[in-house]
Motif scaffolding. Structure first.
Motif, PDB file in Angstrom:
ATOM      1  N   PHE A  51       9.179 -12.070  -1.410  1.00  0.00           N
ATOM      2  CA  PHE A  51       8.382 -11.098  -0.659  1.00  0.00           C
ATOM      3  C   PHE A  51       7.229 -11.752   0.107  1.00  0.00           C
ATOM      4  CE2 PHE A  51      10.095  -8.749  -4.365  1.00  0.00           C
ATOM      5  CZ  PHE A  51      10.910  -7.872  -3.670  1.00  0.00           C
ATOM      6  N   GLY A  52       7.369 -13.016   0.450  1.00  0.00           N
ATOM      7  CA  GLY A  52       6.308 -13.754   1.123  1.00  0.00           C
ATOM      8  C   GLY A  52       5.848 -13.138   2.432  1.00  0.00           C
ATOM      9  N   ASP A  53       6.733 -12.422   3.116  1.00  0.00           N
ATOM     10  CA  ASP A  53       6.360 -11.822   4.402  1.00  0.00           C
ATOM     11  C   ASP A  53       6.226 -10.299   4.325  1.00  0.00           C
ATOM     12  OD1 ASP A  53       9.026 -11.280   4.017  1.00  0.00           O
ATOM     13  OD2 ASP A  53       9.643 -11.810   6.049  1.00  0.00           O
ATOM     14  N   ALA A  54       6.025  -9.789   3.116  1.00  0.00           N
ATOM     15  CA  ALA A  54       5.925  -8.340   2.925  1.00  0.00           C
ATOM     16  C   ALA A  54       4.693  -7.772   3.625  1.00  0.00           C
ATOM     17  CB  ALA A  54       5.857  -8.009   1.435  1.00  0.00           C
ATOM     18  N   GLN A  55       4.847  -6.572   4.160  1.00  0.00           N
ATOM     19  CA  GLN A  55       3.724  -5.858   4.780  1.00  0.00           C
ATOM     20  C   GLN A  55       2.941  -5.133   3.684  1.00  0.00           C
ATOM     21  OE1 GLN A  55       3.157  -4.495   8.194  1.00  0.00           O
ATOM     22  NE2 GLN A  55       4.576  -5.827   9.239  1.00  0.00           N
ATOM     23  N   ARG A  56       1.640  -5.123   3.807  1.00  0.00           N
ATOM     24  CA  ARG A  56       0.817  -4.373   2.854  1.00  0.00           C
ATOM     25  C   ARG A  56       1.072  -2.885   3.071  1.00  0.00           C
ATOM     26  NH1 ARG A  56      -4.328  -5.085   0.164  1.00  0.00           N
ATOM     27  NH2 ARG A  56      -5.406  -3.096  -0.020  1.00  0.00           N
ATOM     28  N   PRO A  57       1.444  -2.156   2.025  1.00  0.00           N
ATOM     29  CA  PRO A  57       1.703  -0.726   2.209  1.00  0.00           C
ATOM     30  C   PRO A  57       0.420   0.083   2.346  1.00  0.00           C
ATOM     31  CG  PRO A  57       1.995  -1.324  -0.091  1.00  0.00           C
ATOM     32  CD  PRO A  57       1.712  -2.609   0.661  1.00  0.00           C
ATOM     33  N   ASP A  58       0.538   1.211   3.039  1.00  0.00           N
ATOM     34  CA  ASP A  58      -0.562   2.168   3.128  1.00  0.00           C
ATOM     35  C   ASP A  58      -0.579   3.073   1.907  1.00  0.00           C
ATOM     36  OD1 ASP A  58      -1.420   1.548   5.868  1.00  0.00           O
ATOM     37  OD2 ASP A  58       0.538   2.350   6.419  1.00  0.00           O
ATOM     38  N   LEU A  59       0.582   3.192   1.263  1.00  0.00           N
ATOM     39  CA  LEU A  59       0.766   4.141   0.170  1.00  0.00           C
ATOM     40  C   LEU A  59       1.857   3.622  -0.757  1.00  0.00           C
ATOM     41  CD1 LEU A  59       0.277   7.024  -1.054  1.00  0.00           C
ATOM     42  CD2 LEU A  59       2.062   7.827   0.530  1.00  0.00           C
ATOM     43  N   ILE A  60       1.660   3.807  -2.058  1.00  0.00           N
ATOM     44  CA  ILE A  60       2.666   3.443  -3.051  1.00  0.00           C
ATOM     45  C   ILE A  60       3.104   4.708  -3.767  1.00  0.00           C
ATOM     46  CG2 ILE A  60       3.139   2.129  -5.157  1.00  0.00           C
ATOM     47  CD1 ILE A  60       0.844   0.204  -4.231  1.00  0.00           C
TER      48      ILE A  60
END
Length: 144
Positions: A51-60
């Protein structure tokens, strides 16, 4: 209106698919990523391993009952991490048990929603969560 980057943490393939489909049926243009347990969620959020290029989520959207690392442990880890604790976490689970509800809020869940059993009700609930966080709530911005 903004579109949301949503991370779904749920080991149930059918529930994860219903969440994605409910969001696709709206005008939200939400981007949905899914992991199937708490360990994967933390790797995703910390951008580790695959997940090195994962986007930070706005919501989980976090289920409680999962293998390896359940939602309770995952919530506690997210809210204890200075880099992650500002991300809103909605518990979306089948459990309506009072101890689960109390524990989730004690560990700083932003909301606790019991999954409805009917498909239409389930989809409507997901859409309401999306609409609230997209149109009503003001979310923190992240520079990472």
């Amino acid at each position: 209106m903004r579109s949301l980057q949503i991370l779904v943490v749920d080991d149930d393939d059918a529930d994860a698919l219903m969440i994605s489909e409910a969001l696709e049926a709206t005008d939200s243009n939400a981007t949905v990523e899914r992991v199937s347990d708490g360990r994967e969620a933390l790797d995703y959020l910390r951008r580790e391993g695959k997940f090195g290029d994962a986007q930070r989520p706005d919501l989980i959207l976090l289920d409680l009952n999962m293998p390896r690392m359940d939602g309770r442990e995952t919530l506690a880890a997210i809210k204890a991490d200075e880099r992650l604790k500002a991300i809103p976490v909605v518990i979306l689970t089948t459990s309506g048990a009072t101890p689960d509800i109390v524990s989730s809020y004690q560990h700083r869940a932003n909301a606790y929603v019991t999954k409805p059993f009917g498909l239409d009700d389930f989809e409507q609930t997901v859409r309401q969560i999306d609409r609230f966080y997209r149109e009503v709530a003001t979310l923190p911005t992240s520079n990472d």
